[in-house]
Design a protein around this motif. Structure first.
Motif, mmCIF file in Angstrom:
data_model
loop_
_atom_site.group_PDB
_atom_site.id
_atom_site.type_symbol
_atom_site.label_atom_id
_atom_site.label_comp_id
_atom_site.label_asym_id
_atom_site.label_seq_id
_atom_site.Cartn_x
_atom_site.Cartn_y
_atom_site.Cartn_z
ATOM 1 N N GLN A 218 1.425 -0.737 -0.547
ATOM 2 C CA GLN A 218 -0.313 -0.304 -0.193
ATOM 3 C C GLN A 218 1.084 1.483 -0.278
ATOM 4 N N LEU A 219 2.395 1.111 0.631
ATOM 5 C CA LEU A 219 2.904 2.463 0.350
ATOM 6 C C LEU A 219 3.380 2.899 -0.702
ATOM 7 N N HIS A 236 11.922 7.945 -3.299
ATOM 8 C CA HIS A 236 11.013 8.250 -2.263
ATOM 9 C C HIS A 236 10.051 7.694 -1.103
ATOM 10 N N VAL A 237 10.125 6.070 -1.649
ATOM 11 C CA VAL A 237 9.451 5.331 -1.032
ATOM 12 C C VAL A 237 9.806 4.374 -1.120
ATOM 13 N N PRO A 240 13.329 4.321 1.325
ATOM 14 C CA PRO A 240 13.524 4.503 2.724
ATOM 15 C C PRO A 240 12.487 3.210 3.019
ATOM 16 N N ALA A 241 11.690 2.611 2.466
ATOM 17 C CA ALA A 241 11.093 1.754 3.366
ATOM 18 C C ALA A 241 11.481 0.290 3.531
ATOM 19 N N ARG A 323 10.772 4.174 13.842
ATOM 20 C CA ARG A 323 9.633 3.802 13.073
ATOM 21 C C ARG A 323 8.673 2.954 13.895
ATOM 22 N N GLU B 77 -6.434 1.820 5.242
ATOM 23 C CA GLU B 77 -4.887 1.713 6.009
ATOM 24 C C GLU B 77 -4.885 3.280 5.216
ATOM 25 N N ALA B 79 -1.340 4.561 6.097
ATOM 26 C CA ALA B 79 -0.624 3.899 4.551
ATOM 27 C C ALA B 79 0.207 5.726 4.209
ATOM 28 N N MET B 81 3.576 6.914 5.931
ATOM 29 C CA MET B 81 5.575 6.451 5.466
ATOM 30 C C MET B 81 5.149 6.091 7.129
ATOM 31 N N PRO B 82 5.783 5.234 7.544
ATOM 32 C CA PRO B 82 6.267 5.443 8.630
ATOM 33 C C PRO B 82 7.921 5.983 9.604
ATOM 34 N N TRP B 83 8.763 6.331 8.248
ATOM 35 C CA TRP B 83 10.280 7.088 9.523
ATOM 36 C C TRP B 83 9.821 7.994 8.943
ATOM 37 N N LEU B 92 5.518 15.220 1.815
ATOM 38 C CA LEU B 92 6.250 14.806 0.698
ATOM 39 C C LEU B 92 4.817 14.058 -0.750
ATOM 40 N N HIS B 126 3.284 5.357 14.440
ATOM 41 C CA HIS B 126 3.265 5.059 15.072
ATOM 42 C C HIS B 126 2.836 5.451 16.574
#
Lengths: 331, 247
Positions: A218-219, A236-237, A240-241, A323, B77, B79, B81-83, B92, B126
């Motif tokens: 989903q990201l 960008h996604v 880093p993910a 995170r 969700e 969604a 970006m967790p960081w 972003l 989080h």
């Protein structure tokens, strides 16, 4: 910040204007009633605001980090106590059983060997040489492994072809490359770097691949919806993910570099090769100097642990905490 | 209502590969600034329809016209970006939209303030509750600055209290920004509470099975009698559609 609603009954104007420009203050007819309506929606909004603020407070717990003292007692103290106990038991055995010192040297003998090597300048030379090679070799492995990993992660046919072989290379002990490397490069530093490279690169590649694989789909979807093209989606996604997997790969890559380096240094001595910790180990062996051998092993081990503690552990902890992936121990 | 058509769907059909028909002959036109709820049981293809409108997928037959600027999408969700912090997540979107660097920070904070989250701008996902995360996602969707906002069951995973609040929040944002909103849900009350128009989709294949227009949309609450009355009516129709699958 304008918080007022366009009062619904007064007719909502459908425009593509942005929020800050949506303002009906001046031109609206029936100022009195509008003002009343606005007043009530303002109240409504403030109600909503305070309600939301209260709920937000209820639903989020402040993050509790363990205190420095607690971290010391839960993660620093136990290994220190264990090592001290180990050394004490060793010393006790030497004192009570009095074994031959050339077969079982005591802790004091090992410390003496370290001091001796230090005073002769051999220890410093060996540590600097090995660290230099280890770090430099590791960096080359990173420079090669990262683009390779990305390529394999994103280009599926390539991955199907090359992936299993890379995984296989991870299992192959990198010492196996030493004879070949000696034949190709002779007794030079190139041999050592080659072996380090073959040891570290597969781990880094595999770490990055598994990191990319674990990026939640989903990201990526959100990235596309937000308007990212292939390149910006990667930078960008996806990158880093995939960082947690990548860092895990780097950590393992370093461990493999250091191990491969020691193996290479023990086997390839002489020629144009400088004097590293592995060479020192081999030298002590030929002199049947067990205290020297144990001393060198301790130094190699300590450097490995130090790099992990000083560099990788904080890096990983920081990343995971940011995170929310870190479960603090000692709770 | 300005009377412009924002989204026009004609004779739309969709099947995945050689599988069964997911959507069949769907006709729907949505006015600019309208709030439409797409309602249906599972398997009615409402998410598929939303993906088609979003341009994430291509129709097998028929046509979809959407604004050239494209649509913003919000998923079940958040969604995020967790960081990234809440603010950086919104930034972003601004960045990928091409907003100038100097304006991003300010604009992101303004958008977070729209969803009452200015205080949480520096928190990471989080550290936020589910409702807060969805509000950040809403701010991010607003940051895309597209005329159409597509929402795929965005509040389905939230508790009832939070969902109520987010209904109010969303309604407020809608009135304030004049976005065209297509809101997919399987919750009848939610649809009756939020929509100006509720479109019921039948299942397997999905097609428009009923439509309700709500004249008076201000001051509605989930517990309002008119919402309850409409819910009963829609539920009845929905059950009829579901029963047809039993045979």
């Amino acid at each position: 910040m304008p918080h007022e609603d366009d009062s619904g009954s007064a007719g909502r104007v459908a425009t593509k204007e942005r929020i800050e420009t949506a303002d009906t203050e001046a031109s609206a007819p029936g100022l009195d009633t509008l003002a009343d309506a606005r007043h009530s929606t303002d109240d409504d909004h403030n109600d909503l605001r305070s309600l939301e603020a209260g709920l937000d407070r209820l639903q989020t717990a402040p993050e509790r980090r363990p205190s420095a003292w607690r971290r010391f007692t839960t993660s620093v103290l136990p290994p220190i106590v264990f090592v001290v106990a180990l050394v004490a038991a060793w010393q006790l055995y030497v004192v009570i059983a009095e074994p031959r010192p050339d077969i079982v040297p005591g802790p004091l003998g090992v410390v003496a060997a370290i001091t001796q090597a230090w005073e002769a300048g051999r220890l410093q030379e060996a540590v600097v040489t090995s660290l230099e090679r280890g770090v430099f070799g590791f960096l080359i492995a990173v420079a090669i492994g990262t683009p390779l990993g990305l390529l394999l992660a994103e280009v599926k046919p390539l991955r199907r072809a090359v992936g299993p072989i890379i995984s296989g290379l991870q299992v192959l002990p990198s010492v196996a490359w030493v004879p070949a490397a000696i034949i190709w490069f002779g007794l030079t530093d190139a041999t050592v770097y080659f072996v380090v490279l073959m040891g570290a690169t597969p781990s880094i590649v595999n770490g990055l691949i598994s990191g990319v694989d674990q990026v939640p789909p989903q990201l990526r979807r959100v990235g596309t919806v937000l308007g990212a093209g292939r390149w910006r989606l990667a930078t960008h996604v996806v990158l880093p993910a995939s960082l947690p997997g990548y860092v895990a790969g780097l950590k393992q890559g370093w461990a493999f570099s250091w191990r491969s380096l020691m193996a290479a240094e023990i086997i390839t001595t002489g020629g144009a090769i400088g004097f590293g910790l592995g060479s020192m180990l081999d030298q002590s062996r030929t002199l049947a100097d067990l205290a020297g051998v144990l001393a060198t092993i301790l130094v190699i081990l300590t450097i490995g642990i130090l790099i992990e503690l000083v560099f990788f552990a904080p890096l990983e902890r920081r990343m995971l905490r940011r995170r929310g992936l870190l479960v603090e121990r000692g709770r | 209502m300005s009377g412009h058509t924002a989204i026009r769907i004609e004779h739309l059909g969709k099947r995945f590969g050689a599988g069964p028909l997911v959507l069949e002959d769907v006709n729907l036109s949505i006015e600019t600034g309208e709030f439409v709820c797409l309602l249906g049981a599972s398997g009615c293809g409402k998410s598929t329809l939303l993906n088609l409108i979003a341009g994430l997928d291509q129709p097998s037959s028929g046509s979809i016209e959407t604004p050239a600027e494209g649509s913003a999408v919000m998923f079940q969700e958040s969604a995020l970006m967790p960081w990234l912090t809440a603010r950086a997540n919104v930034e972003l979107a601004l960045r990928l939209r091409g907003a100038p660097r100097s304006a991003r920070r300010r604009e992101a904070l303004e958008l977070l303030d729209v969803v009452n989250l200015a205080d949480a701008a520096d928190k990471r996902p989080h550290e936020l509750s589910g409702g807060m995360r969805q509000r950040v996602a809403l701010a991010r969707a607003l940051a895309q600055d597209r005329p159409v906002l597509l929402m795929d069951e965005p509040f389905a995973a939230l508790d009832a209290i939070t969902r109520d609040l987010l209904h109010e929040e969303l309604e407020r944002v809608w009135r304030r920004t004049g976005r065209t909103i297509v809101f997919v849900t399987h919750n009848v009350r939610e649809a009756a509470r939020l929509g100006q128009r509720v479109v019921l989709l039948s299942s397997r294949p999905g097609r428009v099975a009923g439509e309700w227009r709500i004249a008076e949309t201000t001051g509605r609450r989930i517990e309002s009698p008119e919402v309850a009355a409409l819910s009963i009516e829609i539920t009845e129709q929905l059950r009829k559609e579901i029963r047809r699958n039993a045979a």
